[in-house]
Design an enzyme around this catalytic site. Structure first.
Site, short mmCIF file in Angstrom:
data_model
loop_
_atom_site.label_atom_id
_atom_site.label_comp_id
_atom_site.label_asym_id
_atom_site.label_seq_id
_atom_site.Cartn_x
_atom_site.Cartn_y
_atom_site.Cartn_z
N THR A 196 -1.38 7.45 -0.53
CA THR A 196 -2.65 7.33 -1.26
C THR A 196 -3.48 6.15 -0.79
O THR A 196 -4.67 6.05 -1.12
CB THR A 196 -2.38 7.14 -2.77
OG1 THR A 196 -1.70 5.87 -2.92
CG2 THR A 196 -1.50 8.25 -3.33
N ASP B 27 0.03 -3.00 12.27
CA ASP B 27 0.51 -3.36 10.93
C ASP B 27 0.87 -4.86 10.93
O ASP B 27 1.83 -5.27 11.57
CB ASP B 27 1.74 -2.51 10.57
CG ASP B 27 2.17 -2.72 9.13
OD1 ASP B 27 2.44 -3.89 8.76
OD2 ASP B 27 2.23 -1.74 8.39
N ARG C 166 0.86 -1.19 0.00
CA ARG C 166 0.00 0.00 0.00
C ARG C 166 0.88 1.23 0.00
O ARG C 166 1.77 1.35 0.83
CB ARG C 166 -0.86 0.05 1.27
CG ARG C 166 -2.03 -0.83 1.26
CD ARG C 166 -3.10 -0.37 2.22
NE ARG C 166 -2.66 -0.03 3.56
CZ ARG C 166 -3.49 0.38 4.51
NH1 ARG C 166 -4.78 0.51 4.25
NH2 ARG C 166 -3.06 0.68 5.71
N ASP D 275 4.47 -5.88 9.71
CA ASP D 275 5.52 -5.51 10.68
C ASP D 275 5.49 -6.42 11.89
O ASP D 275 6.53 -6.84 12.40
CB ASP D 275 5.34 -4.05 11.12
CG ASP D 275 5.80 -3.08 10.06
OD1 ASP D 275 6.50 -3.51 9.11
OD2 ASP D 275 5.47 -1.88 10.16
C1 PRP Z 1 -1.32 -4.60 4.55
C2 PRP Z 1 -2.12 -5.89 4.69
C3 PRP Z 1 -2.92 -5.89 3.43
C4 PRP Z 1 -3.20 -4.43 3.21
C5 PRP Z 1 -4.62 -4.16 3.60
O1 PRP Z 1 -0.24 -4.79 3.73
O2 PRP Z 1 -1.33 -7.03 4.86
O3 PRP Z 1 -2.22 -6.44 2.32
O4 PRP Z 1 -2.30 -3.70 4.03
O5 PRP Z 1 -4.95 -2.85 3.34
P1 PRP Z 1 -6.03 -2.44 2.26
O6 PRP Z 1 -7.22 -3.31 2.46
O7 PRP Z 1 -6.32 -0.99 2.60
O8 PRP Z 1 -5.43 -2.58 0.90
P2 PRP Z 1 0.86 -3.66 3.45
O9 PRP Z 1 0.48 -2.86 2.26
O10 PRP Z 1 1.13 -2.88 4.71
O11 PRP Z 1 2.11 -4.51 2.99
P3 PRP Z 1 3.01 -5.56 3.81
O12 PRP Z 1 2.21 -6.83 3.96
O13 PRP Z 1 4.18 -5.75 2.91
O14 PRP Z 1 3.36 -4.96 5.14
N1 URA Z 2 -2.85 -3.09 6.98
C1 URA Z 2 -2.44 -3.52 8.19
O1 URA Z 2 -1.44 -4.24 8.33
N2 URA Z 2 -3.15 -3.11 9.26
C2 URA Z 2 -4.24 -2.34 9.17
O2 URA Z 2 -4.86 -2.04 10.19
C3 URA Z 2 -4.64 -1.92 7.89
C4 URA Z 2 -3.91 -2.31 6.81
#
Ligand code: PRP
Ligand code: URA
Length: 209
Positions: A108, A200, A104, A203
Site C-alpha cells: 500500500t 532502498d 512502509r 538496505d
Molecule cells: C524508507 C525511507 C523513508 C520512507 C520514504 O523507509 O527511509 O522512511 O521509505 O518513503 P515515503 O516517503 O513513501 O514514506 P522504509 O519504509 O523502507 O523503512 P526502513 O528505513 O526500515 O528501510
Molecule cells: N524509500 C527508499 O529507501 N528509497 C526510495 O527510493 C523510496 C523510499
C-alpha cells in the site's frame, strides 16, 4: 510557509553522486551519508538565533555572538534516518535524540508506526526530523503528525533525496515545516521508489535487502 531548501554545495553534490552509485559498498555508503549529514547540518542551522555577550580578548573587551541556547532535538525515522544522526551531532553535540519507527507497507506504500520515544521536553525544542528519502511523503507526514499530536510545533525536515510528489504532499500536510534536501529528483516509479534516487536507503545503510 512551504519552504524547500536545496543544499547544493559542491561538496554535498559530489558526495551524493557516490551515495547514489550502486557500486558504493555499505561502509563507504555509511561514511558518505554521515559526511553529507554534517554538511547539511551547517545549512539547516543557518538561521539559529544568536545572543550578544561581552568577551575579553587579549586586547580589549568587545561584544560577540553566541548561540542563544535554543534547544535542538533530532528525530530520525527508523531505520534509515539513524545513518544521519552522528553526522549532525558532530556540529550540534548537545542536541537530544528521539526516535520514530515507521516502515512502509510495500503493497500500500502506507507508513506503519511501530515505535516512538521522544525527549521529555521535545515540545520545547526545535526539532529536525531526519530521513534520507522523501518519496510519497507518507512516512514524513506520519512522523510529523505524531510529533504535533504531542504538542511539538517547531519542526524542520531533513532528507538526502526528495521526489516532487513527496515535497508536494508534505507541504500540503504541513506547510509550516521547512524541508531541506541535498537533491530534488525527477519522480517516483510505480513501486514508490525515487527516480533516479539511490535505491532502498535502509538496505544500503545496513547491508540488508
Ligand atoms: C524508507 C525511507 C523513508 C520512507 C520514504 O523507509 O527511509 O522512511 O521509505 O518513503 P515515503 O516517503 O513513501 O514514506 P522504509 O519504509 O523502507 O523503512 P526502513 O528505513 O526500515 O528501510
Ligand atoms: N524509500 C527508499 O529507501 N528509497 C526510495 O527510493 C523510496 C523510499
Amino acid at each position: 510557509m512551504n519552504k524547500l531548501v536545496i543544499c547544493d554545495h559542491p561538496l554535498i553534490q559530489h558526495k551524493l553522486t557516490f551515495i547514489r552509485d550502486k557500486n558504493t559498498n555499505t561502509k563507504d555508503f555509511r561514511e558518505l551519508v554521515d559526511e553529507v549529514a554534517t554538511l547539511m547540518a551547517y545549512e539547516i542551522t543557518r538561521e539559529m538565533p544568536l545572543d550578544t555577550i561581552k568577551v575579553e580578548t587579549p586586547i580589549m573587551e568587545t561584544e560577540a555572538k553566541v548561540l542563544s541556547g535554543r534547544m535542538l532535538g533530532l528525530i530520525p525515522i527508523l531505520r534509515a534516518g539513524l545513518g544521519m544522526v552522528e553526522g549532525i551531532l558532530k556540529l550540534i553535540p548537545a542536541a537530544k535524540v528521539g526516535h520514530i519507527g515507521l516502515s512502509r507497507d510495500h503493497e500500500t506504500l502506507q507508513p506503519v508506526e511501530y515505535y516512538i520515544n521522544l525527549p521529555t521536553d521535545a515540545q520545547d525544542r526545535q526539532l529536525i526530523v531526519i530521513d534520507p528519502m522523501l518519496a510519497t511523503g507518507g512516512s514524513a507526514i506520519a512522523a510529523i503528525n505524531s510529533l504535533k499530536k504531542r504538542n511539538c510545533e517547531q519542526i524542520k525536515m531533513m532528507c538526502l533525496i526528495a521526489a516532487p510528489e513527496g515535497v508536494k504532499a508534505l507541504h500540503a500536510a504541513h506547510p509550516d515545516v521547512d524541508i531541506y534536501v541535498a537533491a530534488l529528483d525527477e519522480r517516483l516509479n510505480e513501486k514508490g521508489y525515487i527516480i533516479p534516487g539511490l535505491g532502498d536507503a535502509g538496505d544500503r545503510m545496513f547491508g540488508t535487502n
